[in-house]
Write a protein that holds these residues in place. Sequence first.
Motif, PDB file in Angstrom:
ATOM      1  N   GLY A 125       0.746  -1.083   0.055  1.00  0.00           N
ATOM      2  CA  GLY A 125       0.050   0.002   0.100  1.00  0.00           C
ATOM      3  C   GLY A 125       0.599   1.320   0.124  1.00  0.00           C
ATOM      4  N   LYS A 126       1.956   1.277   0.126  1.00  0.00           N
ATOM      5  CA  LYS A 126       2.982   2.686   0.085  1.00  0.00           C
ATOM      6  C   LYS A 126       4.056   2.310  -0.906  1.00  0.00           C
ATOM      7  CE  LYS A 126       4.344   2.221   4.480  1.00  0.00           C
ATOM      8  NZ  LYS A 126       5.063   3.078   5.751  1.00  0.00           N
ATOM      9  N   VAL A 127       4.525   3.556  -1.417  1.00  0.00           N
ATOM     10  CA  VAL A 127       5.514   3.585  -2.269  1.00  0.00           C
ATOM     11  C   VAL A 127       6.848   3.395  -1.625  1.00  0.00           C
ATOM     12  CG1 VAL A 127       6.954   5.185  -3.843  1.00  0.00           C
ATOM     13  CG2 VAL A 127       4.593   5.335  -3.738  1.00  0.00           C
ATOM     14  N   ASP A 128       7.637   2.300  -2.246  1.00  0.00           N
ATOM     15  CA  ASP A 128       8.717   1.728  -1.567  1.00  0.00           C
ATOM     16  C   ASP A 128      10.098   2.449  -2.361  1.00  0.00           C
ATOM     17  OD1 ASP A 128      10.900   0.657  -0.617  1.00  0.00           O
ATOM     18  OD2 ASP A 128      10.210  -1.607  -1.414  1.00  0.00           O
ATOM     19  N   PHE A 129      10.446   3.617  -1.768  1.00  0.00           N
ATOM     20  CA  PHE A 129      11.469   4.539  -2.422  1.00  0.00           C
ATOM     21  C   PHE A 129      12.874   3.547  -2.191  1.00  0.00           C
ATOM     22  CE2 PHE A 129       8.161   7.527  -1.217  1.00  0.00           C
ATOM     23  CZ  PHE A 129       8.233   8.188  -2.564  1.00  0.00           C
ATOM     24  N   ASN A 130      13.012   2.550  -1.395  1.00  0.00           N
ATOM     25  CA  ASN A 130      14.072   1.825  -1.563  1.00  0.00           C
ATOM     26  C   ASN A 130      14.463   0.583  -2.667  1.00  0.00           C
ATOM     27  OD1 ASN A 130      15.109   3.164   0.797  1.00  0.00           O
ATOM     28  ND2 ASN A 130      13.529   1.700   2.293  1.00  0.00           N
ATOM     29  N   TYR A 131      13.326   0.674  -3.450  1.00  0.00           N
ATOM     30  CA  TYR A 131      13.262  -0.573  -4.414  1.00  0.00           C
ATOM     31  C   TYR A 131      14.084  -0.177  -5.580  1.00  0.00           C
ATOM     32  CZ  TYR A 131      11.421  -4.206  -6.941  1.00  0.00           C
ATOM     33  OH  TYR A 131      11.598  -5.715  -7.671  1.00  0.00           O
ATOM     34  N   ASN A 132      14.988  -1.002  -6.067  1.00  0.00           N
ATOM     35  CA  ASN A 132      15.558  -1.007  -7.213  1.00  0.00           C
ATOM     36  C   ASN A 132      15.638  -2.338  -7.914  1.00  0.00           C
ATOM     37  OD1 ASN A 132      17.124   1.817  -7.174  1.00  0.00           O
ATOM     38  ND2 ASN A 132      17.266   1.039  -5.002  1.00  0.00           N
ATOM     39  N   GLY A 133      15.120  -2.582  -8.969  1.00  0.00           N
ATOM     40  CA  GLY A 133      15.180  -3.916  -9.796  1.00  0.00           C
ATOM     41  C   GLY A 133      13.803  -3.996 -10.824  1.00  0.00           C
ATOM     42  N   LEU A 134      13.433  -4.939 -10.969  1.00  0.00           N
ATOM     43  CA  LEU A 134      12.158  -5.173 -11.624  1.00  0.00           C
ATOM     44  C   LEU A 134      11.118  -5.600 -10.946  1.00  0.00           C
ATOM     45  CD1 LEU A 134      13.928  -7.441 -14.867  1.00  0.00           C
ATOM     46  CD2 LEU A 134      13.349  -4.888 -14.925  1.00  0.00           C
ATOM     47  N   ALA A 135      10.009  -4.985 -11.439  1.00  0.00           N
ATOM     48  CA  ALA A 135       8.588  -5.342 -10.883  1.00  0.00           C
ATOM     49  C   ALA A 135       7.480  -5.248 -11.960  1.00  0.00           C
ATOM     50  CB  ALA A 135       8.216  -4.097  -9.813  1.00  0.00           C
ATOM     51  N   GLU A 136       6.344  -6.018 -11.593  1.00  0.00           N
ATOM     52  CA  GLU A 136       5.499  -6.380 -12.472  1.00  0.00           C
ATOM     53  C   GLU A 136       4.083  -5.724 -12.072  1.00  0.00           C
ATOM     54  OE1 GLU A 136       3.340 -10.542 -14.463  1.00  0.00           O
ATOM     55  OE2 GLU A 136       4.391 -10.442 -12.368  1.00  0.00           O
ATOM     56  N   ASN A 137       3.384  -5.163 -13.087  1.00  0.00           N
ATOM     57  CA  ASN A 137       2.115  -4.968 -13.310  1.00  0.00           C
ATOM     58  C   ASN A 137       1.365  -5.670 -14.298  1.00  0.00           C
ATOM     59  OD1 ASN A 137       2.427  -3.465 -15.307  1.00  0.00           O
ATOM     60  ND2 ASN A 137       1.789  -1.503 -14.364  1.00  0.00           N
ATOM     61  N   GLU A 138       0.066  -5.297 -14.467  1.00  0.00           N
ATOM     62  CA  GLU A 138      -0.613  -5.954 -15.756  1.00  0.00           C
ATOM     63  C   GLU A 138      -0.152  -5.701 -17.052  1.00  0.00           C
ATOM     64  OE1 GLU A 138      -2.846  -2.068 -14.610  1.00  0.00           O
ATOM     65  OE2 GLU A 138      -1.953  -3.768 -13.540  1.00  0.00           O
ATOM     66  N   ASN A 139       0.677  -4.661 -17.235  1.00  0.00           N
ATOM     67  CA  ASN A 139       1.223  -4.265 -18.514  1.00  0.00           C
ATOM     68  C   ASN A 139       2.783  -4.525 -18.760  1.00  0.00           C
ATOM     69  OD1 ASN A 139      -0.955  -2.602 -19.143  1.00  0.00           O
ATOM     70  ND2 ASN A 139      -0.272  -0.872 -17.583  1.00  0.00           N
ATOM     71  N   GLY A 140       3.058  -5.548 -17.853  1.00  0.00           N
ATOM     72  CA  GLY A 140       4.547  -6.118 -18.117  1.00  0.00           C
ATOM     73  C   GLY A 140       5.523  -5.903 -16.949  1.00  0.00           C
ATOM     74  N   TRP A 141       6.770  -5.953 -17.197  1.00  0.00           N
ATOM     75  CA  TRP A 141       7.972  -5.857 -16.239  1.00  0.00           C
ATOM     76  C   TRP A 141       8.628  -4.517 -16.585  1.00  0.00           C
ATOM     77  CZ3 TRP A 141       9.041  -8.990 -12.059  1.00  0.00           C
ATOM     78  CH2 TRP A 141       8.305 -10.271 -11.972  1.00  0.00           C
ATOM     79  N   TRP A 142       8.912  -3.770 -15.242  1.00  0.00           N
ATOM     80  CA  TRP A 142       9.338  -2.680 -15.347  1.00  0.00           C
ATOM     81  C   TRP A 142      10.728  -2.250 -14.554  1.00  0.00           C
ATOM     82  CZ3 TRP A 142       7.117   0.632 -18.890  1.00  0.00           C
ATOM     83  CH2 TRP A 142       5.572   0.127 -19.277  1.00  0.00           C
ATOM     84  N   GLN A 143      11.559  -1.686 -15.271  1.00  0.00           N
ATOM     85  CA  GLN A 143      12.925  -1.342 -14.234  1.00  0.00           C
ATOM     86  C   GLN A 143      12.420   0.034 -13.347  1.00  0.00           C
ATOM     87  OE1 GLN A 143      15.648  -2.220 -13.850  1.00  0.00           O
ATOM     88  NE2 GLN A 143      16.855  -1.027 -13.085  1.00  0.00           N
ATOM     89  N   ILE A 144      12.852  -0.471 -11.988  1.00  0.00           N
ATOM     90  CA  ILE A 144      12.477   0.598 -10.780  1.00  0.00           C
ATOM     91  C   ILE A 144      13.713   0.946 -10.586  1.00  0.00           C
ATOM     92  CG2 ILE A 144      11.145   0.951  -8.728  1.00  0.00           C
ATOM     93  CD1 ILE A 144       9.591  -0.023 -11.138  1.00  0.00           C
TER      94      ILE A 144
END
Length: 441
Positions: A125-144
């Motif tokens: 439920g919160k933005v994870d500003f410490n995240y670096n890497g790939l993450a997924e949603n319904e539109n695909g995988w994205w570089q974070i």
Amino acid sequence: MNNSRRRRRSRRIRRIRRRIATVVIFLIAAIMVIVIKKNFFTGTDVKKIGDNWWYTKNGFIDREYNGFASNKNGKWFIQNGKVNFNFNGIEKHINDWFFIRNGKVDYSYTGIAKNQNGWWRIKNGKVDFNYNGLAENENGWWQIENGQVNMSYTGIAENEYGRWYVQNGQVDFSYNQPYFQNGTLYTLENGKVANETKMIAHRGLSSEAPDNTVKSFTLAGKAGFWGCETDIYLTKDNQFIVEHNDDFGESCGVKKTPGEMTVSEIKQLKITNGANYNQYKDDETAIRVPTLIEYLAVCKEYGMTPVIEIKEKAYSNSAGLKEHTELLYDTVKQAMGDQNVIFISMDFDKLRQMREVLNEHSDTTTILQHVVYSTSDDMIQTYKSLGMELDSAFTGITPDQITRYHDSNIKIGLWIVNDQNKLYDFAKSGINYITTNQKSW
């Protein structure tokens, strides 16, 4: 007289009763005020009034409030005093950014969501500003990067399922071409890295400048090679210089060996040939014989891995004393620190000596590679027992041998591969290192 006293007494009793009643009424009223104030005129809440849910403060609807408020049902997004059940997105509250679904903070959501500032990685439920890497949603995988989708990123990125090719922030599952990044040639299958091959510049970028010179090493660094190969000899005054041949006849027109000259004498020599010689003939970095220290300095500056070939007659034309191997190791490690280093040689005894030195220093990261013209399966167990890798001429190894060496967890390097098609084919076969004279990307 008795009647008079009774009347007076009766009047006193009535007065006392009225006073008691007044006190009781006052107490009841006070209690009611306290209860009413506590329940209706203090604190904040989100409660249903009529058909809507409102933010109330001190018992009154605050129609000017915009932000977040909580009740027993959760945390809600308020606009103009009213819960906005139509709102879906990301909004800030104090120091955190929350993901809102239908007006309510959704603490169960982990994924990617958008606001006016971009797309963000959401965790619980919160933005994870410490995240670096790939993450997924319904539109695909994205570089974070730092919690936000980096739409400008194109390159290789990693998650728990492997390494992937990312274009404009999104994994491109249709990509099947070779891709070069940070000195590594990646072979891709449907966007996923199938193999990665480290690219090594042979004597520097020797197709662009005289080989084994500071200029060729610098050009290799600027071209983005992972590693830079060179050859070393010990001088008369026990310092290491860079030279491919046993003497300086071919490079400088002087038929003397490094072991017959001091560093200061060698520095007076002038290299008289090589790629683009006329272009660089007045450039000191392209016409002087470098020391090992100068070569290492360039490697360190550009983050290249030194690949140092110990020639068969490297140590003053001697049989190769262990003290010279120790001197070489100490010289390199003092200059490079913890950065990766590879020692290679056709002289197997010198590699054995270096293995002894590595063991004595508890060095488990420096790599040893045996250079051969033709690969033999008979060496597999020997390499395994000594913790060595193979560095073969590309013409001296077969696909079956590549498979057998890899099955034994022995990494393979190939030299000298200058044809781009062959280079890509070897990369697809799983070769770990390729040494080349030129940039092929």
